[in-house]
Design a protein around this motif. Sequence first.
Motif, PDB file in Angstrom:
ATOM      1  N   UNK A   4      -6.464 -39.046  -9.135  1.00  0.00           N
ATOM      2  CA  UNK A   4      -7.135 -37.834  -9.621  1.00  0.00           C
ATOM      3  C   UNK A   4      -6.461 -37.334 -10.904  1.00  0.00           C
ATOM      4  N   UNK A   5      -5.144 -37.275 -10.861  1.00  0.00           N
ATOM      5  CA  UNK A   5      -4.399 -36.795 -12.044  1.00  0.00           C
ATOM      6  C   UNK A   5      -4.617 -37.733 -13.224  1.00  0.00           C
ATOM      7  N   UNK A   6      -4.572 -39.037 -12.959  1.00  0.00           N
ATOM      8  CA  UNK A   6      -4.757 -40.004 -14.045  1.00  0.00           C
ATOM      9  C   UNK A   6      -6.184 -39.909 -14.570  1.00  0.00           C
ATOM     10  N   UNK A  10      -8.123 -43.266  -7.471  1.00  0.00           N
ATOM     11  CA  UNK A  10      -8.698 -42.158  -6.702  1.00  0.00           C
ATOM     12  C   UNK A  10      -9.664 -42.710  -5.644  1.00  0.00           C
ATOM     13  N   UNK A  11     -10.483 -43.688  -6.046  1.00  0.00           N
ATOM     14  CA  UNK A  11     -11.429 -44.288  -5.099  1.00  0.00           C
ATOM     15  C   UNK A  11     -10.690 -44.902  -3.907  1.00  0.00           C
ATOM     16  N   UNK A  12      -9.645 -45.673  -4.215  1.00  0.00           N
ATOM     17  CA  UNK A  12      -8.865 -46.298  -3.140  1.00  0.00           C
ATOM     18  C   UNK A  12      -8.271 -45.228  -2.220  1.00  0.00           C
ATOM     19  N   UNK A  13      -7.680 -44.206  -2.813  1.00  0.00           N
ATOM     20  CA  UNK A  13      -7.063 -43.138  -2.022  1.00  0.00           C
ATOM     21  C   UNK A  13      -8.075 -42.433  -1.141  1.00  0.00           C
ATOM     22  N   UNK A  14      -9.245 -42.148  -1.691  1.00  0.00           N
ATOM     23  CA  UNK A  14     -10.289 -41.479  -0.906  1.00  0.00           C
ATOM     24  C   UNK A  14     -10.745 -42.365   0.254  1.00  0.00           C
ATOM     25  N   UNK A  62      -0.393 -37.919 -17.639  1.00  0.00           N
ATOM     26  CA  UNK A  62       0.498 -39.080 -17.614  1.00  0.00           C
ATOM     27  C   UNK A  62       1.710 -38.838 -16.709  1.00  0.00           C
ATOM     28  N   UNK A  63       2.358 -37.658 -16.845  1.00  0.00           N
ATOM     29  CA  UNK A  63       3.532 -37.406 -15.992  1.00  0.00           C
ATOM     30  C   UNK A  63       3.078 -36.804 -14.657  1.00  0.00           C
ATOM     31  N   UNK A  64       2.490 -37.677 -13.827  1.00  0.00           N
ATOM     32  CA  UNK A  64       1.901 -37.186 -12.580  1.00  0.00           C
ATOM     33  C   UNK A  64       2.962 -36.661 -11.609  1.00  0.00           C
ATOM     34  N   UNK A  65       4.155 -37.256 -11.641  1.00  0.00           N
ATOM     35  CA  UNK A  65       5.215 -36.795 -10.737  1.00  0.00           C
ATOM     36  C   UNK A  65       5.580 -35.338 -11.020  1.00  0.00           C
ATOM     37  N   UNK A  66       5.678 -35.013 -12.312  1.00  0.00           N
ATOM     38  CA  UNK A  66       6.013 -33.643 -12.706  1.00  0.00           C
ATOM     39  C   UNK A  66       4.947 -32.663 -12.204  1.00  0.00           C
ATOM     40  N   UNK A  67       3.672 -33.034 -12.340  1.00  0.00           N
ATOM     41  CA  UNK A  67       2.581 -32.153 -11.889  1.00  0.00           C
ATOM     42  C   UNK A  67       2.656 -31.972 -10.375  1.00  0.00           C
TER      43      UNK A  67
END
Lengths: 454, 454
Positions: free
Chosen positions: B181-183, B253-257, B188-193
Motif C-alpha cells: 500500500x505504501x509503495x 498489496x494484492x498478495x498481502x490482501x 520509499x521509506x516504508x519502515x519509517x512510515x
Amino acid sequence: MAKPTPLSGFPELLPAQRFVEQQVVDTLRHTFELHGFAGIETRAVEPLDQLLRKGDTSKEVYLLRRLHEESAEGHAGLGLHFDLTVPFARYVLENAGKLEFPFRRYQVQKAWRGERPQEGRFREFTQADIDIVGRDELPFHHDVEVTRVMVDALTRLADPSSIGMPGFSLQVNNRKLIQGFYQGLGLTDTDEVMRVVDKLDKLPVETVKAMLVEESGLQPDTADRVLQLATIRATDDSFVKAVRDLGVEHELLDTGLDELAELVRSCADLVSDRVRVEADLSIARGLDYYTGTVFETRLDGYESLGSICSGGRYDALASDGRTTYPGVGISLGVSRVVVPLLARTGLTATRSVPSAVLVALADEESRPASQAVASALRARQIPCEVAPAPARFGKQIRFAERRGIPFVWFVQDEGHQVKDIRTGDQVDADPATWTPPAADLRPGITSTESKENQ
Amino acid sequence: MAKPTPLSGFPELLPAQRFVEQQVVDTLRHTFELHGFAGIETRAVEPLDQLLRKGDTSKEVYLLRRLHEESAEGHAGLGLHFDLTVPFARYVLENAGKLEFPFRRYQVQKAWRGERPQEGRFREFTQADIDIVGRDELPFHHDVEVTRVMVDALTRLADPSSIGMPGFSLQVNNRKLIQGFYQGLGLTDTDEVMRVVDKLDKLPVETVKAMLVEESGLQPDTADRVLQLATIRATDDSFVKAVRDLGVEHELLDTGLDELAELVRSCADLVSDRVRVEADLSIARGLDYYTGTVFETRLDGYESLGSICSGGRYDALASDGRTTYPGVGISLGVSRVVVPLLARTGLTATRSVPSAVLVALADEESRPASQAVASALRARQIPCEVAPAPARFGKQIRFAERRGIPFVWFVQDEGHQVKDIRTGDQVDADPATWTPPAADLRPGITSTESKENQ
C-alpha cells in the motif's frame, strides 16, 4: 550466520530425546502427586547472600549483570540458584503464614553451576526435589515417607515398560548414628573425622587410617573402630548388631540406630532384584547441614555418575529466629540420569512428533477436507497432522515413515481409508469413530543398546 | 534470618495458584501435541552476539558472570535468553541435519528481561511458543495453521469449565499489505512510515498526521490515506473492499490482501462470542523482522496488558548462508496472562494439595494399616496422604478441611468408612474398589471475582 556449535555443559535434546525426558518428568510428577505433594516453582534467581550460605558452592554461582549496568557488582546482588533447597527454604520463610504444615512439595526445575562439565555433571541441569517441612517439629515417620515416595518414583522409572532405567540402590545412613558412635569413642571434633572418613571412596583404607592417626590425632585402635563402622552395610536391620559388636555406647548412637533400622525395615516391602534400600554406614554427605537421615543413590552400571539422588534430614531447613522449620527431602538429578542414559543406550521415542496419524492430501483444493478429518480425530484426542503438500501418496507415506508416524489417512470420495504403514494393512475408516491401538496413541520409548554413543 | 521479601518482577505462586498455572501449561501442551507439534527445550543461555541481533532489547539482557571470575566481561559472553525465538532459530541451525522439515515445535520455558516491572510485565516470565519452520520454503497455509492452533489453545483456556480465561481477539495484519500500500502511494521509506503509524495507540490521530507530514515528508493527502488504512478492521474479508476503495494499486498489496483474506476466512469456523479473529490494519509489530502475517491478541477486560500473544511470519527465521529457514510462529505470554488473572479474579485451585483423600490415623501403631489403605488407593491412581499424627478425628477432619481435601478415610477393625467432609455423608468403603467422583480426583479451579487483590 555460521552453523552454531553446542555449549559444553549446557545439554540440549532432539525432539525424540526430549520426549523421553518429558516422560521422566511426567512420571515423577504423577508419583509425587499420588503421594499428596503439591508442585511449586521458585524464581531462578536468589540474592547472593542466600546463595553463599552453603559455603562450598560459592565458586560455582553465576551472578547476573545487566548489559548496560554501570557497576560490575552484579544486578542487585542476584545469582542463579545452584539447587532447589536454598530457594525452597527461602520460599517457606517468605510464605510461612500462607502454607499449611507439614508442607509437602515437589519442584522440578533447572539449576545452574559453573563447574567443569563431565558425564552427568552439567552447568545447566534439571533437578526434581521432594521435601516435607514442618513448623517447630517434624516426626521421624516423614523420613520414611520421603524415602518411600522417591523409591516409588525411581521404581516406576526403572519399569521396562516405561523408561527402563537400570536398577538402583538407595543407600541410607544417619548422622546421629555416626556422631553418637564417634562421641562414644571419646572424639570431640566429629566433623573433622567425618571429613577424613568421607575420603574412603577415593583413597585406600590404609591411607585414610594414617590420616586419622597423624592428622586427626586418633589412637590407632580408635581409628580402626571408626573405619570398621564405615564398612558396615546391610539390606536389613542386621547392621544394628554389627555396630553393637564394635562395643561403643552413646545415647545419640542408640537414637541413630533406632531411626536407621526403622527406615530400612519400613522400606522392605519396596525391595526387589532391581530396587534396593540398604543401610550403608560409609555414606557421609554434606554432614555440616544434615542432622539425621542421609541418602545417596547409585544406578546399576552407572556408578561413575556418583549419587543420582541425594538428600536427608535438616532439623533447621529454615528459621526466622522465632520459628524453626525442620525438613526432610531428597533430590533427583534428572539431567544426571537422563543425558547419560540417552547417550549410552540410544534411548529415544518411537517417533519424533506426537502425531499418530498423517492425513494425506490429494490436492491443494482438498486441504479443507483433510483438515476436517484432522479436526474430527483431534476432537477424540488423537494427535495428527495434515500433509504439508499434495505430493504423490508414496512420498507422503515416506514423509510419515521418516517421522515414525504409524498411520496415514486417505480422504477419498468413495470413502476414507487408513493405512498402518508398518504392516501395510489398509482398512476403511470413519474419522468420527476410528481409534488407533492405545499403544500407538502417544510415542513409545525404545532403546538400541548397541547404538554408537556420541 | 529475617523474613525474606518478594523480588519485584520475579513472581512466585502459592501451591493452589501454581496448580492453575500448571493447568494452563498442561492445556497448551495437550493442544499443541494434538496438532502434531513436538516439545523441545533450549538452554537458558545464549552467546551475547546471538542475543544482540534483535537490537532493541539489548539493554534488557542479563549477562552471566562467575562469582570468582577475574574479568567482569561476563562468562564467555553468555546471557540469559529474553525470548524463545532467538534460541529456537539457533537450535534449528545447529540441528538442521537431524530435524525433519517442515518442523513443528512448541516450547514452554522461562525467559528473562531486565525491564521495569509492571502488571503483566516481569523480569522472569514463562512463554509458550509454537513455530513451524521450513527449509528454503514454507507455504502460506502454515500461517493459517499456527493461527488455528493458537486459537484452539486459547479457546480451551477460555472454557469456563477449564481455566475460564476471558474472551479474546486475535488481531491479524500482513506486512506485505502495508508495504505494498505504501509503495503504491509512492513512498520509499516504508519502515519509517510504519514506525510513525505505530504510535496511533498512544497519540491522537491529528498528532500522528502532523508527524507524517512534517517529519516523514508526506503530502497531507498521502498521510490521510496512510491513516485511513490503519483504521480498517473487520471480522470477515470485507476489509479487502475497504482497502480497494482507497484506490491504491501495487502487486505486493494484492498478495498481502489475498493472504490476510485467506487467513480470516480460514478461521471463521473458530469464532464465537468470546473468540474473535479479526483483520486489524493498524497492527504493525516489530515489522523489521516480520515479512508477512503479523499477530497480536487482546484479552477482554485486560486491554491494559497489551498484546498477550504475538508473532508472525519470518521469511528468514534462520540462515547459514547456504540454506534459509523461513518460519511462522506465535508466542503466548503465560505469566502475562496468569499472574494478573490470579491477582484480579482470585482464581485458585479448590485445594492446596493434590490429595483427594486424607487417610485418618487412629493411633501411631496403626500407621502401617493407614499406609496400606493409601497404597491401595494410589495403585488405582487416587492421590492421597496419611494424617501426620493420631489426633482426635475432629482435628484430623479440620486438617483435611484447611487443605480442601474432600474425603477422610477411617480405618476401623469393623470395616472401613469414608466421609465426604463437605456433605458429612459417611459410607462403608473398600480401598480396593472405592473411587471418588471424577470431579474430585484432581483439584478443580475456582474463582472468587470479589476476592481482595494482594
